[in-house]
Design a protein around this motif. Structure first.
Motif, short mmCIF file in Angstrom:
data_model
loop_
_atom_site.label_atom_id
_atom_site.label_comp_id
_atom_site.label_asym_id
_atom_site.label_seq_id
_atom_site.Cartn_x
_atom_site.Cartn_y
_atom_site.Cartn_z
N GLU A 23 0.81 -1.22 0.00
CA GLU A 23 0.00 0.00 0.00
C GLU A 23 0.84 1.27 0.00
O GLU A 23 0.46 2.27 -0.62
N MET A 24 1.97 1.25 0.68
CA MET A 24 2.77 2.48 0.78
C MET A 24 3.73 2.66 -0.38
O MET A 24 4.01 3.80 -0.78
N PHE A 25 4.25 1.56 -0.93
CA PHE A 25 5.33 1.68 -1.91
C PHE A 25 5.00 1.12 -3.28
O PHE A 25 5.64 1.51 -4.27
N LEU A 26 4.05 0.21 -3.39
CA LEU A 26 3.75 -0.41 -4.69
C LEU A 26 2.38 -0.08 -5.23
O LEU A 26 2.01 -0.57 -6.30
N TRP A 27 1.61 0.71 -4.53
CA TRP A 27 0.22 0.99 -4.89
C TRP A 27 0.08 1.42 -6.35
O TRP A 27 -0.78 0.93 -7.06
N ASN A 28 0.92 2.31 -6.78
CA ASN A 28 0.79 2.90 -8.11
C ASN A 28 1.73 2.24 -9.13
O ASN A 28 2.04 2.83 -10.15
N THR A 29 2.14 1.01 -8.86
CA THR A 29 2.99 0.26 -9.78
C THR A 29 2.16 -0.85 -10.41
O THR A 29 1.07 -1.18 -9.92
N PRO A 30 2.64 -1.46 -11.47
CA PRO A 30 1.89 -2.58 -12.06
C PRO A 30 1.58 -3.69 -11.04
O PRO A 30 0.47 -4.22 -11.03
N LYS A 31 2.54 -4.02 -10.18
CA LYS A 31 2.31 -5.06 -9.16
C LYS A 31 1.21 -4.64 -8.19
O LYS A 31 0.32 -5.44 -7.88
N GLY A 32 1.27 -3.41 -7.71
CA GLY A 32 0.25 -2.93 -6.79
C GLY A 32 -1.13 -2.87 -7.43
O GLY A 32 -2.12 -3.29 -6.84
N ARG A 33 -1.18 -2.36 -8.66
CA ARG A 33 -2.47 -2.27 -9.35
C ARG A 33 -3.06 -3.65 -9.60
O ARG A 33 -4.27 -3.85 -9.44
N LYS A 34 -2.20 -4.61 -9.96
CA LYS A 34 -2.68 -5.97 -10.20
C LYS A 34 -3.16 -6.60 -8.90
O LYS A 34 -4.22 -7.24 -8.85
#
Length: 122
Positions: A23-34
């Motif tokens: 939630e803090m570091f990957l939210w706006n990355t492809p991994k976080g979005r997926k």
């Protein structure tokens, strides 16, 4: 039984540290979005809110680690923070995504039951 309860509590703490990271570091990355099933636009617009959610998950993990650090005298701390995990998981399942019930609330409930069954006195 105490060792099993401690392992389960540790697993829940690690799970919440991982959620913090997502939630803090990957939210706006492809991994976080997926992971969260987000559109690029929504992820960008809600990044700050997600970081706040992540911080709260970190507090849950910190509380569980604190309780484990205290050993048998941390029984009440573990119970409180595991109960918070279960409540947060149920609320998330009702208001956001039913998968949260199995990903967050169920492990928390299992760990909570094991802590109670471990026989340590609060």
């Amino acid at each position: 039984m105490q060792n099993i309860a401690t392992i389960a509590t540790g697993f829940v703490a690690l799970l919440h540290l991982y959620i913090l990271y997502l939630e803090m570091f990957l939210w706006n990355t492809p991994k976080g979005r997926k992971t969260f099933g987000l559109s690029e636009e929504f992820a960008a617009a809600s990044k700050v809110l997600a970081a706040n959610q992540g911080l709260y998950n970190g507090f849950l993990a910190a509380g569980l680690i604190w309780g484990m650090w205290q050993g048998s005298t941390g029984q009440s701390i573990k119970i409180f923070f595991l109960a918070c995990v279960v409540v947060a998981g149920v609320f998330g399942a009702v208001t956001s995504n039913k998968r949260i019930l199995f990903i967050q609330a169920f492990p928390g409930a299992v760990a909570l039951a094991l802590v109670f069954l471990s026989g340590e006195s609060p």
